[in-house]
Design an enzyme around this catalytic site. Sequence first.
Site, mmCIF file in Angstrom:
data_model
loop_
_atom_site.group_PDB
_atom_site.id
_atom_site.type_symbol
_atom_site.label_atom_id
_atom_site.label_comp_id
_atom_site.label_asym_id
_atom_site.label_seq_id
_atom_site.Cartn_x
_atom_site.Cartn_y
_atom_site.Cartn_z
ATOM 1 N N LYS A 1 9.187 25.856 34.520
ATOM 2 C CA LYS A 1 8.404 26.576 33.523
ATOM 3 C C LYS A 1 8.929 26.163 32.157
ATOM 4 O O LYS A 1 10.138 26.246 31.900
ATOM 5 C CB LYS A 1 8.557 28.086 33.749
ATOM 6 N N ASP B 1 3.843 43.378 34.228
ATOM 7 C CA ASP B 1 2.682 42.484 34.259
ATOM 8 C C ASP B 1 2.257 42.247 35.710
ATOM 9 O O ASP B 1 2.089 41.106 36.146
ATOM 10 C CB ASP B 1 3.033 41.163 33.556
HETATM 11 N N1 ATP Z 1 8.026 28.971 41.371
HETATM 12 C C1 ATP Z 1 6.722 28.715 41.412
HETATM 13 N N2 ATP Z 1 6.188 28.024 42.437
HETATM 14 C C2 ATP Z 1 4.856 27.763 42.519
HETATM 15 N N3 ATP Z 1 3.971 28.156 41.586
HETATM 16 C C3 ATP Z 1 4.436 28.847 40.516
HETATM 17 C C4 ATP Z 1 5.826 29.165 40.379
HETATM 18 N N4 ATP Z 1 5.977 29.859 39.215
HETATM 19 C C5 ATP Z 1 4.752 29.962 38.679
HETATM 20 N N5 ATP Z 1 3.823 29.360 39.460
HETATM 21 C C6 ATP Z 1 2.371 29.239 39.204
HETATM 22 O O1 ATP Z 1 2.158 29.144 37.808
HETATM 23 C C7 ATP Z 1 1.363 30.245 37.340
HETATM 24 C C8 ATP Z 1 1.865 30.664 35.976
HETATM 25 O O2 ATP Z 1 3.221 31.046 36.065
HETATM 26 P P1 ATP Z 1 3.757 32.305 35.262
HETATM 27 O O3 ATP Z 1 2.930 33.469 35.625
HETATM 28 O O4 ATP Z 1 5.228 32.408 35.484
HETATM 29 O O5 ATP Z 1 3.472 31.800 33.784
HETATM 30 P P2 ATP Z 1 2.816 32.491 32.527
HETATM 31 O O6 ATP Z 1 2.642 31.432 31.508
HETATM 32 O O7 ATP Z 1 3.628 33.669 32.154
HETATM 33 O O8 ATP Z 1 1.427 32.906 33.096
HETATM 34 P P3 ATP Z 1 0.393 34.008 32.616
HETATM 35 O O9 ATP Z 1 0.643 34.300 31.178
HETATM 36 O O10 ATP Z 1 -0.925 33.351 32.911
HETATM 37 O O11 ATP Z 1 0.670 35.181 33.524
HETATM 38 C C9 ATP Z 1 1.480 31.325 38.416
HETATM 39 O O12 ATP Z 1 0.353 32.173 38.448
HETATM 40 C C10 ATP Z 1 1.609 30.480 39.680
HETATM 41 O O13 ATP Z 1 0.333 30.070 40.115
HETATM 42 MG MG MG Z 2 1.709 34.897 35.217
#
Ligand code: ATP
Ligand code: MG
Length: 355
Positions: A27, A117
């Site tokens: 990430k 969330d």
């Molecule tokens: N460890 C992981 N393995 C596989 N897929 C992942 C993993 N972490 C995140 N994802 C995928 O990436 C997407 C986004 O990750 P995350 O929710 O952590 O980010 P975000 O930018 O905070 O997202 P949002 O603001 O849309 O909720 C998740 O919905 C999932 O589909």
């Molecule tokens: Mg998310």
Amino acid sequence: MLTDCKTLISEGAYGKVFSVSSKYAVKVETDKGKRKRRLREEARIMKLVQGPGIPRIIHHSTIDGRDRLKMELLGPDMRKIRKSHGGGLGFRSTIMFGIQALERLEHIHSKGIIHRDIKDSNFVIGKNDPTKIYLIDFGLSVRLERYNSKNSNYCTVDGFAGNLLFTGKESHIYKNRVSKKNDLESLLYLMIYLYKSKVNKRKISKSQSFKRIPALPWDRKFEDDENLHKKIYRLKDEFKPQMLGKKFPTEFKEFMKYVQELKFDMEPKMNYCQQLLKRCLNRRNFNLDYTKFDWLKKVYLIDSKSNNAITLYSGNSRSISTKKRDNKCLHKRNIKDRLRGKLDQKDLEYLKIIK
Ligand SMILES: Nc1ncnc2c1ncn2[C@@H]1O[C@H](COP(=O)(O)OP(=O)(O)OP(=O)(O)O)[C@@H](O)[C@H]1O
Ligand SMILES: [Mg+2]
């Protein structure tokens, strides 16, 4: 520079998630403005809650002023699963999902973390073990000790954050308040949403009407004015167990009643909630068997051109000839007859025809 990143999994407003060498997920923070350093706090929180059903952290680093969080790669999220399974989940999967999700909430709450969330895209299934549900995305999460004490059940923060569809009703009024109760209430709405999205879709196709029936009374577009929060609050406040209809057993309505009546400063009784959900399964003659999740079922798709049945099972596919004898339009019953003997009775029940 992120040279080893292979595939983009998701791109949000503040970050991107990549899969690397089919083993890791990374990430990366993309926003240099307002939310800068959020990922640093997220990494800190994830370290605190490491345990079953939480992605294992490999490491957290800062490159060119940008934070990167490397963790174990997991499977698809519940939003993607829901979409590929007719919009929602069946009753059994919804309840079994809820039972695992309650365990995740109980665990993070015991570490003094409120998730804040809870939504479908923030639950993912394991890559190696698709029977296991993981809770991810601690980007909006709060450490209770930072604002109150580690053992409290709520705290007051800087303003509203979360998801309008799933957040608890009180957060529309007391926007600064974050509570364990709110996480539980979001899970309640998420479960209703997952199940109703499926039930409603069936209804639509039977009546040949394409009107979208909302899964929750406030599941629609609102004008983004100063009354937005009040309007959603009112709909959530008026939402009562009896409005769930016959598809939900009494025990689920008891669960909803318990959640709605819980005070914001109380510790949710996760064990009691789990017992109620387990009784929902008993009521419908299901046992708690995570190998029976919808996404683990064999689904047979009929390719209308070749009239072959293609099995989709955990990403694998195989073809079975249906021995097309005539050019007549294929009906589900015809195809079932042709497949009889090749598939067992249980598999035939999952037959889906895609034209
Ligand atoms: N460890 C992981 N393995 C596989 N897929 C992942 C993993 N972490 C995140 N994802 C995928 O990436 C997407 C986004 O990750 P995350 O929710 O952590 O980010 P975000 O930018 O905070 O997202 P949002 O603001 O849309 O909720 C998740 O919905 C999932 O589909
Ligand atoms: Mg998310």
